[in-house]
Design an enzyme around this catalytic site. Structure first.
Site, PDB file in Angstrom:
ATOM      1  N   TYR A  44       0.859  -1.198   0.000  1.00  0.00           N
ATOM      2  CA  TYR A  44       0.000   0.000   0.000  1.00  0.00           C
ATOM      3  C   TYR A  44       0.888   1.238   0.000  1.00  0.00           C
ATOM      4  O   TYR A  44       1.894   1.286   0.711  1.00  0.00           O
ATOM      5  CB  TYR A  44      -0.882   0.010   1.262  1.00  0.00           C
ATOM      6  N   GLU A  46      -3.289   7.502  -4.162  1.00  0.00           N
ATOM      7  CA  GLU A  46      -3.194   6.247  -3.410  1.00  0.00           C
ATOM      8  C   GLU A  46      -3.089   5.055  -4.357  1.00  0.00           C
ATOM      9  O   GLU A  46      -3.812   4.993  -5.355  1.00  0.00           O
ATOM     10  CB  GLU A  46      -4.444   6.098  -2.532  1.00  0.00           C
TER      11      GLU A  46
END
Ligand code: GDP
Ligand code: MN
Length: 380
Positions: free
Chosen positions: A101, A189
């Site tokens: 992530y 993101e």
């Protein structure tokens, strides 16, 4: 403005961030054509502006044409958390060894940028933060100094990314940071950022929110707007340079100052009504702005009464009054207008309106009185 995944990936590509090849498809036939072009296996991905598509059945691997037909047919039209899927992103399938992530966002209280990196990607970062907070490596970035490769290298080591991924990940993070800053994102993101079995690092997903305050230096963002399922009232308001947010009620609101506009919504609620919008015409609003505001609210068919709540400070009430009359000349305002005018030049303002008052143009002395009147007219 939030981007669809495919737009986010296209945005990433401008900054040289590696992503798998793909194409958009709005029908099963288009999905098939795209898949033939790309080569099997492909992943079919629902394009909706909401996360958790995988779990909701919106991400499927197809090994051949038949599977593309089946999956594309199922995903198109699917309801994912209230978002109907109208477009697919067809992408070359990636083999995944590891899911990480990575994100950048603004840390407002600290006046810095915040980077988040974790070796445990693919699941929602909120879940990781809850269950295993130590698995997230945070980095605070001074916007003046930026993020250099050395710092990014230390960061990927701290986050415990696999050795094989580290150098590529560090380079990718520097590019993602550039995208975030130069691309004027509020959020950039990647979840998951993957490492493939043959040791390639790339962005498998993209979540990008653009900062609307920077839209003036990004004419290229217009292409994203075309696909946006934005409230037509908000589009009209933006074209007129107004600070407007569409709501569901029947009382159109115009106020000067965000604080007064919010209070106006509250008072309308308090007396049993519901606001059709938030609209702050700002300080120093002139007749033109007032007329534009009335035009936008008038275009909303749900509006049954309009509440104009002005407390003149920098804004002069006589200017506002002229604006109301100007708007009445320009367009046929369908709903009754209730005005509460106070503050700078209120007396002059009321005098300008005096001879025009009737059952569709009403003044009330206080905010509460005006709210009651507007709500009773809206509910009539
Ligand atoms: P989200 O659920 O909306 O976040 O959609 P993602 O794009 O993140 O996809 C969800 C999950 O599907 C990912 O975490 C992967 O595990 C899986 N996935 C997506 N693309 C591929 C792919 O190309 N190959 C494989 N094997 N899995 C994929
Ligand atoms: Mn994802």
């Amino acid at each position: 403005m939030d981007l669809f995944e495919y737009q986010g990936k296209q945005y990433f590509q401008r900054f040289d961030i590696p992503t798998p090849n793909g194409a958009v498809a709005d029908t099963v036939e288009e999905a098939l054509a795209a898949a033939e072009q790309i080569g099997y296996p492909v992943v079919l991905k629902a394009q909706v502006k909401v996360g958790g598509r995988g779990k909701a059945g919106g991400v499927k691997v197809a090994a051949n044409a038949d599977e593309v037909r089946t999956h594309a047919g199922t995903i198109l039209g699917l309801d994912i958390k209230g978002h109907i899927v109208r477009r697919l992103w067809v992408e070359e399938a990636s083999s995944i060894a590891k899911e990480y992530y990575a994100s950048f966002t603004l840390d407002r209280p600290n006046k810095t940028h915040l980077g988040m990196l974790s070796a445990q990607g693919g699941v929602e970062i909120e879940v990781v933060a809850e269950e295993n907070p130590d698995a997230i490596a945070f980095i605070s970035i001074d916007p003046v100094r930026g993020l250099d490769l050395e710092t990014a290298r230390r960061w990927v080591a701290e986050a415990n990314l696999d050795e094989a991924a580290r150098e590529q990940a560090a380079e990718l993070l520097v590019k993602l940071y550039t995208c975030y800053v130069e691309g004027d994102c509020d959020l950039a993101e990647i979840n998951p950022l993957i490492l493939t079995p043959d040791n390639v690092v790339k962005a498998l997903d993209a979540k990008v929110t653009l900062d609307e305050n920077a839209a003036f230096r990004h004419p290229e963002w217009d292409e994203f707007r075309l696909t946006d399922t934005e409230d037509p009232r908000e589009i009209m308001a933006r074209e007129k340079g107004l600070n407007y947010i569409g709501l569901d009620g029947s009382v159109g609101i115009i106020a000067n100052g965000a604080g007064l506009a919010m209070s106006t919504l509250d008072v309308v609620n308090q007396v049993g009504g519901s606001a059709a919008n938030f609209l702050d015409i700002g300080g120093g609003a002139n007749a033109d702005v007032m007329a534009a505001a009335l035009e936008v609210i008038n275009a909303d068919p749900k509006v049954k009464a309009i509440f104009v709540n002005i407390f003149g400070g920098i804004t002069r009430v006589d200017e506002v009054a002229k604006g109301v009359l100007e708007a009445l000349r320009r367009v046929t305002i369908t709903s009754p207008i209730v005005l509460r005018l106070d503050g700078t030049n209120a007396v002059e303002g009321r005098a300008i309106l005096a001879e025009h008052l009737n059952d569709k143009l009403i003044t009330e002395p206080t905010m509460l009185d005006a709210a009651r009147r507007a709500v009773s007219l809206a509910n009539a």
